[in-house]
Design a protein around this motif. Sequence first.
Motif, mmCIF file in Angstrom:
data_model
loop_
_atom_site.group_PDB
_atom_site.id
_atom_site.type_symbol
_atom_site.label_atom_id
_atom_site.label_comp_id
_atom_site.label_asym_id
_atom_site.label_seq_id
_atom_site.Cartn_x
_atom_site.Cartn_y
_atom_site.Cartn_z
ATOM 1 N N PRO A 27 88.655 27.218 10.216
ATOM 2 C CA PRO A 27 88.468 25.850 9.721
ATOM 3 C C PRO A 27 87.729 25.729 8.393
ATOM 4 O O PRO A 27 87.731 24.650 7.805
ATOM 5 N N SER A 28 87.132 26.792 7.893
ATOM 6 C CA SER A 28 86.493 26.736 6.576
ATOM 7 C C SER A 28 87.517 26.844 5.448
ATOM 8 O O SER A 28 87.187 26.592 4.297
ATOM 9 N N ARG A 29 88.744 27.206 5.780
ATOM 10 C CA ARG A 29 89.745 27.517 4.755
ATOM 11 C C ARG A 29 90.811 26.436 4.634
ATOM 12 O O ARG A 29 91.086 25.709 5.567
ATOM 13 N N GLU A 30 91.407 26.382 3.448
ATOM 14 C CA GLU A 30 92.531 25.478 3.186
ATOM 15 C C GLU A 30 93.564 26.190 2.330
ATOM 16 O O GLU A 30 93.204 26.966 1.445
ATOM 17 N N ASN A 31 94.833 25.907 2.595
ATOM 18 C CA ASN A 31 95.909 26.352 1.721
ATOM 19 C C ASN A 31 95.935 25.446 0.505
ATOM 20 O O ASN A 31 95.754 24.234 0.627
ATOM 21 N N LYS A 32 96.170 26.015 -0.664
ATOM 22 C CA LYS A 32 96.211 25.246 -1.910
ATOM 23 C C LYS A 32 97.340 25.750 -2.796
ATOM 24 O O LYS A 32 97.804 26.883 -2.661
ATOM 25 N N ILE A 33 97.742 24.905 -3.734
ATOM 26 C CA ILE A 33 98.718 25.298 -4.745
ATOM 27 C C ILE A 33 97.960 25.868 -5.941
ATOM 28 O O ILE A 33 97.029 25.242 -6.452
ATOM 29 N N VAL A 34 98.355 27.056 -6.368
ATOM 30 C CA VAL A 34 97.755 27.719 -7.534
ATOM 31 C C VAL A 34 98.492 27.220 -8.774
ATOM 32 O O VAL A 34 99.725 27.221 -8.826
ATOM 33 N N ALA A 35 97.750 26.793 -9.772
ATOM 34 C CA ALA A 35 98.335 26.284 -11.014
ATOM 35 C C ALA A 35 99.119 27.360 -11.747
ATOM 36 O O ALA A 35 98.905 28.559 -11.543
ATOM 37 N N ALA A 36 100.004 26.920 -12.614
ATOM 38 C CA ALA A 36 100.775 27.841 -13.452
ATOM 39 C C ALA A 36 99.837 28.581 -14.407
ATOM 40 O O ALA A 36 98.804 28.066 -14.827
ATOM 41 N N GLY A 37 100.192 29.822 -14.715
ATOM 42 C CA GLY A 37 99.448 30.615 -15.692
ATOM 43 C C GLY A 37 98.091 31.098 -15.216
ATOM 44 O O GLY A 37 97.189 31.285 -16.016
ATOM 45 N N HIS A 53 95.963 21.225 -8.806
ATOM 46 C CA HIS A 53 96.260 22.614 -8.464
ATOM 47 C C HIS A 53 95.007 23.429 -8.769
ATOM 48 O O HIS A 53 94.235 23.076 -9.660
ATOM 49 N N ILE A 54 94.810 24.546 -8.045
ATOM 50 C CA ILE A 54 93.580 25.297 -8.258
ATOM 51 C C ILE A 54 93.680 26.223 -9.468
ATOM 52 O O ILE A 54 94.717 26.804 -9.750
ATOM 53 N N VAL A 55 92.535 26.301 -10.170
ATOM 54 C CA VAL A 55 92.377 27.138 -11.357
ATOM 55 C C VAL A 55 91.000 27.782 -11.302
ATOM 56 O O VAL A 55 90.102 27.295 -10.615
ATOM 57 N N GLN A 56 90.835 28.874 -12.044
ATOM 58 C CA GLN A 56 89.519 29.493 -12.143
ATOM 59 C C GLN A 56 88.553 28.508 -12.796
ATOM 60 O O GLN A 56 88.914 27.782 -13.715
ATOM 61 N N ASP A 71 94.384 38.350 -1.231
ATOM 62 C CA ASP A 71 95.002 39.170 -2.266
ATOM 63 C C ASP A 71 95.194 38.368 -3.548
ATOM 64 O O ASP A 71 95.368 37.148 -3.518
ATOM 65 N N THR A 72 95.183 39.054 -4.675
ATOM 66 C CA THR A 72 95.353 38.424 -5.984
ATOM 67 C C THR A 72 96.675 37.680 -6.050
ATOM 68 O O THR A 72 97.707 38.171 -5.590
ATOM 69 N N VAL A 73 96.618 36.475 -6.623
ATOM 70 C CA VAL A 73 97.819 35.676 -6.868
ATOM 71 C C VAL A 73 97.923 35.462 -8.366
ATOM 72 O O VAL A 73 96.985 34.980 -8.998
ATOM 73 N N THR A 74 99.066 35.847 -8.949
ATOM 74 C CA THR A 74 99.323 35.642 -10.370
ATOM 75 C C THR A 74 100.558 34.766 -10.504
ATOM 76 O O THR A 74 101.586 35.044 -9.887
ATOM 77 N N THR A 75 100.426 33.696 -11.301
ATOM 78 C CA THR A 75 101.557 32.801 -11.516
ATOM 79 C C THR A 75 101.983 32.864 -12.975
ATOM 80 O O THR A 75 101.147 33.027 -13.871
ATOM 81 N N GLU A 79 105.405 28.448 -13.398
ATOM 82 C CA GLU A 79 105.531 28.372 -11.953
ATOM 83 C C GLU A 79 104.163 28.248 -11.288
ATOM 84 O O GLU A 79 103.161 28.667 -11.832
ATOM 85 N N THR A 80 104.156 27.646 -10.107
ATOM 86 C CA THR A 80 102.938 27.574 -9.304
ATOM 87 C C THR A 80 103.057 28.588 -8.177
ATOM 88 O O THR A 80 104.105 29.187 -7.982
ATOM 89 N N GLY A 81 101.985 28.771 -7.444
ATOM 90 C CA GLY A 81 101.984 29.704 -6.323
ATOM 91 C C GLY A 81 101.195 29.135 -5.164
ATOM 92 O O GLY A 81 100.750 27.980 -5.200
ATOM 93 N N GLN A 82 100.999 29.948 -4.153
ATOM 94 C CA GLN A 82 100.241 29.547 -2.968
ATOM 95 C C GLN A 82 99.001 30.411 -2.856
ATOM 96 O O GLN A 82 99.044 31.607 -3.133
#
Length: 126
Positions: A27-37, A53-56, A71-75, A79-82
């Motif tokens: 319950p501490s976690r949420e799925n999010k959309i990772v921004a492009a680039g 969308h989430i960004v650093q 694991d690392t997500v690169t977009t 494109e966006t990612g999960q």
Amino acid sequence: MSASKTYTLGKPTSAWLAVELDGNHRPSRENKIVAAGQTLTDGMVVGYDENAHIVQISKSNASAIGIFIGDTVTTASNETGQGVIVARTAKVVGENLVFPDGLTADTQAQVFSALAQLDITLIRSA
């Protein structure tokens, strides 16, 4: 897109995550959309861009909404990612979090304050 939420487990252990809210579906976690680039790595503090969308986190965007886990997500730039974030109720080892180079101590303090508002608090490593 389905209206139900699914929670994906990130890495089972992370050097920065000491304790998180226990329960069904993490319950501490949420799925999010990772921004492009973006390239987001485990333990990276994140915020939202103008599209929610989430960004650093950055010097100009210190409004932290959580910490990327897994694991690392690169977009690509088009494109966006999960991704998954720890969004609430956790204890983290601050010195093991990932920040961009050149982030000032004042900006880091703003980030830690924003995380504290989410009940994500800092502890010292053992």
